[in-house]
Write a protein that holds these residues in place. Structure first.
Motif, PDB file in Angstrom:
ATOM      1  N   ARG A 228       0.839  -1.204   0.000  1.00 36.88           N
ATOM      2  CA  ARG A 228       0.000   0.000   0.000  1.00 36.88           C
ATOM      3  C   ARG A 228       0.876   1.256   0.000  1.00 36.88           C
ATOM      4  N   ILE A 229       2.047   1.138   0.632  1.00 40.59           N
ATOM      5  CA  ILE A 229       3.007   2.251   0.700  1.00 40.59           C
ATOM      6  C   ILE A 229       4.365   1.706   0.267  1.00 40.59           C
TER       7      ILE A 229
ATOM      8  N   ARG B  67       1.514   0.769  -9.430  1.00 40.16           N
ATOM      9  CA  ARG B  67       2.682   1.442  -9.992  1.00 40.16           C
ATOM     10  C   ARG B  67       3.896   0.512  -9.996  1.00 40.16           C
ATOM     11  N   VAL B  68       4.055  -0.265  -8.944  1.00 42.70           N
ATOM     12  CA  VAL B  68       5.191  -1.203  -8.928  1.00 42.70           C
ATOM     13  C   VAL B  68       4.979  -2.285 -10.001  1.00 42.70           C
ATOM     14  N   HIS B  69       3.730  -2.757 -10.137  1.00 40.20           N
ATOM     15  CA  HIS B  69       3.463  -3.755 -11.195  1.00 40.20           C
ATOM     16  C   HIS B  69       3.805  -3.196 -12.576  1.00 40.20           C
ATOM     17  N   SER B  70       3.629  -1.866 -12.756  1.00 42.11           N
ATOM     18  CA  SER B  70       3.915  -1.269 -14.072  1.00 42.11           C
ATOM     19  C   SER B  70       5.401  -1.314 -14.415  1.00 42.11           C
ATOM     20  N   LEU B  71       6.248  -1.584 -13.431  1.00 38.03           N
ATOM     21  CA  LEU B  71       7.700  -1.646 -13.675  1.00 38.03           C
ATOM     22  C   LEU B  71       8.190  -3.046 -14.042  1.00 38.03           C
TER      23      LEU B  71
ATOM     24  N   VAL C 262      -2.198   4.190  -5.196  1.00 40.69           N
ATOM     25  CA  VAL C 262      -2.145   3.023  -6.103  1.00 40.69           C
ATOM     26  C   VAL C 262      -0.698   2.489  -6.232  1.00 40.69           C
ATOM     27  N   ALA C 263      -0.050   2.371  -5.079  1.00 43.72           N
ATOM     28  CA  ALA C 263       1.369   1.996  -5.076  1.00 43.72           C
ATOM     29  C   ALA C 263       1.592   0.624  -5.718  1.00 43.72           C
TER      30      ALA C 263
END
Ligand SMILES: [Zn+2]
Ligand SMILES: [Zn+2]
Length: 237
Positions: A214-215, A231-235, A227-228
């Motif tokens: 979440r953070i 965003r990490v999945h987008s990497l 939406v952490a």
């Protein structure tokens, strides 16, 4: 704490520290069970910003039980020697990074080829030259994947450096990604000029994504608080 330094509460017992220095480098001060744990030590040599943050939380320097390091790059080691002296905290790092922190080996070179984003180039040159030097500090204990450090579970996330660590506090939905992820100067899977092993780094990003945090605290720039996980999945590549 200088005007650029800030102490920002992210969740219960989770505080983010840091200003503009060291490439907007960040440290994290965590409170659990009456103890304080610090992740990384910012850029300045005196540790004063961290000590001021401890006092702002109504604590005293002696409450800092341990300091754990994500890795041995200069920007993250500034306050270490002073904080160890002032607080008596136990200092922990991955074995591969320890002798760099102790001043017995230079950080592995990242080369000199300029790579975008160019705002990080001075730090790349700094690692190449080994300047400015951090004040060496002994490591008290080695930690590795799966170990518990205060409220945190240690994640071995190699790629940016061989002994690079991240940390997971499951109860708080918190992941501290260190330099595996940057949000300054731009959001990306770490500055590519600094990633020593691309394949390992990709694996580390996949591991971070799997935690659906979440953070997400990062080594340089503001933490991800919206939406952490997405965003990490987008990497992930
Ligand atoms: Zn680094
Ligand atoms: Zn860094």
């Amino acid at each position: 704490m200088d005007a650029g330094q800030r102490l920002r509460g992210l969740s219960e017992g989770v505080h983010c520290l840091g200003g503009r220095k060291g490439g907007r480098v960040r440290a994290f001060l965590l409170e659990a069970g009456g103890e304080l744990t610090l992740v990384d030590t910012l850029f300045q040599d005196d540790g004063a910003g961290v000590l001021e943050a401890i006092r702002k939380l109504g604590r005293s320097p002696g409450d800092l039980r341990r300091i754990v390091l994500t890795h041995a790059h200069r920007s993250h080691l500034g306050g270490l020697a002073a904080l160890k002296r002032e607080t008596g905290a136990t200092v922990l790092a991955h074995e591969w990074e320890s002798d760099i922190v102790e001043g017995e080996r230079a950080a592995q070179s990242v080369g000199l080829k300029p790579t975008r984003p160019f705002r990080t180039y001075p730090f790349q040159v700094g690692i190449f030259l080994g300047r400015p030097k951090h004040k060496p500090c002994p490591i008290d204990e080695s930690v590795s994947d799966g170990d518990a450090v205060g409220p945190l579970e240690v994640l071995h996330l190699p790629g940016h450096s061989p002994g690079h660590l991240g940390f997971h506090w499951a109860d708080r939905g918190l992941v501290i990604a260190g330099d595996a992820i940057a949000t300054w100067p731009r959001f990306e899977a770490g500055c590519s000029a600094f990633n020593l092993n691309v394949e390992q780094h990709r694996k580390s990003i996949r591991r971070l994504a799997s935690l659906n945090a979440r953070i997400v605290g990062v080594g340089h720039g503001e933490p991800l608080t919206q939406v952490a996980a997405d965003r990490v999945h987008s990497l992930v590549v």
